[in-house]
Design an enzyme around this catalytic site. Structure first.
Site, PDB file in Angstrom:
ATOM      1  N   GLU A  26       0.858  -1.195   0.000  1.00 36.19           N
ATOM      2  CA  GLU A  26       0.000   0.000   0.000  1.00 36.19           C
ATOM      3  C   GLU A  26       0.886   1.234   0.000  1.00 36.19           C
ATOM      4  O   GLU A  26       1.471   1.609   1.016  1.00 36.19           O
ATOM      5  CB  GLU A  26      -0.900  -0.003   1.230  1.00 36.19           C
ATOM      6  CG  GLU A  26      -1.980   1.063   1.217  1.00 36.19           C
ATOM      7  CD  GLU A  26      -3.116   0.737   0.252  1.00 36.19           C
ATOM      8  OE1 GLU A  26      -3.256   1.513  -0.728  1.00 36.19           O
ATOM      9  OE2 GLU A  26      -3.844  -0.249   0.459  1.00 36.19           O
ATOM     10  N   GLU A  29      -0.007   6.989   1.742  1.00 34.99           N
ATOM     11  CA  GLU A  29       0.461   7.241   3.107  1.00 34.99           C
ATOM     12  C   GLU A  29      -0.647   7.736   4.030  1.00 34.99           C
ATOM     13  O   GLU A  29      -1.616   8.353   3.606  1.00 34.99           O
ATOM     14  CB  GLU A  29       1.580   8.295   3.109  1.00 34.99           C
ATOM     15  CG  GLU A  29       2.809   7.908   2.328  1.00 34.99           C
ATOM     16  CD  GLU A  29       2.913   8.630   1.003  1.00 34.99           C
ATOM     17  OE1 GLU A  29       4.008   8.623   0.423  1.00 34.99           O
ATOM     18  OE2 GLU A  29       1.889   9.178   0.545  1.00 34.99           O
ATOM     19  N   SER A  83       8.503   5.973   4.494  1.00 42.23           N
ATOM     20  CA  SER A  83       8.240   7.394   4.230  1.00 42.23           C
ATOM     21  C   SER A  83       9.089   8.358   5.056  1.00 42.23           C
ATOM     22  O   SER A  83      10.295   8.228   5.064  1.00 42.23           O
ATOM     23  CB  SER A  83       6.750   7.707   4.308  1.00 42.23           C
ATOM     24  OG  SER A  83       6.039   6.941   3.345  1.00 42.23           O
ATOM     25  N   CYS A  97       3.697   4.809   5.087  1.00 39.41           N
ATOM     26  CA  CYS A  97       2.949   4.026   4.107  1.00 39.41           C
ATOM     27  C   CYS A  97       2.869   2.575   4.565  1.00 39.41           C
ATOM     28  O   CYS A  97       3.170   2.247   5.704  1.00 39.41           O
ATOM     29  CB  CYS A  97       3.619   4.141   2.738  1.00 39.41           C
ATOM     30  SG  CYS A  97       5.366   3.653   2.745  1.00 39.41           S
ATOM     31  N   SER A 246      12.387   6.993  -1.809  1.00 39.69           N
ATOM     32  CA  SER A 246      11.956   8.012  -0.854  1.00 39.69           C
ATOM     33  C   SER A 246      12.964   9.147  -0.844  1.00 39.69           C
ATOM     34  O   SER A 246      14.176   8.911  -0.889  1.00 39.69           O
ATOM     35  CB  SER A 246      11.834   7.431   0.559  1.00 39.69           C
ATOM     36  OG  SER A 246      10.722   6.579   0.679  1.00 39.69           O
ATOM     37  N   HIS A 261       7.698  10.126  -2.433  1.00 38.76           N
ATOM     38  CA  HIS A 261       7.740   8.679  -2.206  1.00 38.76           C
ATOM     39  C   HIS A 261       7.123   7.971  -3.401  1.00 38.76           C
ATOM     40  O   HIS A 261       6.090   8.405  -3.914  1.00 38.76           O
ATOM     41  CB  HIS A 261       7.005   8.310  -0.914  1.00 38.76           C
ATOM     42  CG  HIS A 261       7.557   9.025   0.276  1.00 38.76           C
ATOM     43  ND1 HIS A 261       8.737   8.642   0.885  1.00 38.76           N
ATOM     44  CD2 HIS A 261       7.130  10.123   0.938  1.00 38.76           C
ATOM     45  CE1 HIS A 261       8.993   9.479   1.881  1.00 38.76           C
ATOM     46  NE2 HIS A 261       8.037  10.384   1.928  1.00 38.76           N
TER      47      HIS A 261
END
Length: 368
Positions: A26, A29, A83, A97, A246, A261
């Protein structure tokens, strides 16, 4: 960002999966921004004096780690395994995230602010995220927005919750709280631009892999990130193995920052850009971000307080103008306690406008 392998500290680890279970990460964030103040006129200190070991322990609760950090006279910048974290004198921004438990770290952040800096009150809270692709994989605290609101309400009386965007497309959730304080800090212009991008161009995705770039700095230059960030910014970044990126940047001698990101897997590609910089036009910077990532779907927000001319200008342009190559499907204006917000959703003009990747997340479509 995403990663499928681990070192001692660098990346999120994932359990071994059955052969028929597809890998998923996923990228979207969870974002928490906290502004602190004191309930008295007693001398206060900066949040930046909180010891590193206390920050590490707080991030353990959120289920992420610090990879590296950089600092100037106004802000501490941390690139995380999931992140970013930014700490300035009276503000904490934590963005995570994956399946992190960001809100579980909230009471610890509040306790540390009071214990080390004498900042015993939260003046403002902003918690936001887009809808998840796989809410079923999130920890219980983050499976739906109603649960998040209930948790935040246990700390903050009279908070406000919003759902912006069509329920048939990607949408964005926001929780805010503001406390009128007896001893407010001197007000400064403040704004924040956030761009959430999904279904990125395949040629772009390859640039954020170890097959294409050697390390973060190589990726920064070859992927075109250097064209987005204002000249003179101090940058530190991470290219994950085998893929994912990142980056944090801050502008010299200020607490202005930018963060990017990227989750580059085609099936669930995602990238985010966030900044509060005032050196260059935010609308022009937005166009550079889109030229770099070439997403098919965009969710944008611009916060601005009443004395941020550049923030208000970006809001007006987002309200009035289309983005080249995109069709705006939704735009909304919200007046919050201390600032205004413009939200907009765009799709590529060749697209149907329906978000096939939008989840069935039952996130309590509530707005105050």
């Amino acid at each position: 960002m995403s990663a499928t392998s681990a070192t001692n500290f660098a990346v999120q680890t994932h359990p071994v999966k059955a052969p028929d279970e597809e890998y998923f990460f996923e990228g979207a964030e969870k974002l928490l921004e906290l502004w602190f103040c004191s309930s008295t006129q007693n001398e206060t200190r900066s949040l930046r004096i909180i010891p590193r070991e206390e920050i590490d322990a707080m991030l353990d609760i959120a289920r992420c780690k610090i990879l590296h950090s950089k600092h100037n006279e106004s802000i501490d910048s941390y690139v995380l395994s999931e992140s970013s974290l930014f700490i300035s004198d009276n503000r904490v921004i934590l963005k995570t995230c994956g399946t992190t438990r960001l809100l579980a770290a909230l009471p610890v952040i509040m306790q540390l602010a009071g214990a080390y800096a004498g900042l015993d009150q939260v003046q403002s809270v902003y918690y936001s995220r887009k809808n998840f692709l796989r809410p079923d994989l999130q920890p219980s605290l983050h499976k739906n927005f109603d649960a998040e609101v209930e948790y935040l309400d246990s700390f903050f009386v009279d908070g406000h919750a919003y759902c912006l965007g069509s329920l048939k497309q990607d949408r964005w959730y926001l929780y805010t709280f503001h406390r009128e304080v007896e001893f407010p800090a001197h007000k400064q212009p403040d704004h924040t631009l956030e761009i959430l991008m999904s279904d990125l161009d395949e040629e772009v995705l390859h640039k954020f892999t170890k097959d294409y770039a050697v390390d973060g700095n190589d990726c920064f230059m070859r992927a075109g990130i250097d064209k987005i960030i204002p000249a003179g910014a101090d940058v530190h970044d991470e290219l994950f193995d085998p893929c994912g990126y990142s980056m944090n940047a801050y502008m010299n001698d200020t607490d202005q920052y930018a963060t990017i990101h990227v989750t580059p897997e085609k099936a669930f590609s995602f990238a985010s850009f966030e900044t509060n910089q005032d050196l260059v036009c935010l609308y022009s910077q937005t166009r550079k971000v889109l030229q770099c990532f070439r997403p098919n779907k965009i969710l944008m927000t611009v916060f601005a307080n009443d004395i941020s001319e550049k923030g208000k200008d970006a809001q007006q342009q987002l309200w009035d103008r289309e983005l080249p190559g995109y069709r705006r499907t939704n735009v909304q204006f919200v007046r919050l306690e201390t600032e205004t917000l413009v939200y907009a959703h765009f799709v590529r003009k060749a697209s149907t406008g329906q978000d096939s990747s939008s989840s069935d997340e039952d996130d309590g479509e509530r707005s105050d």
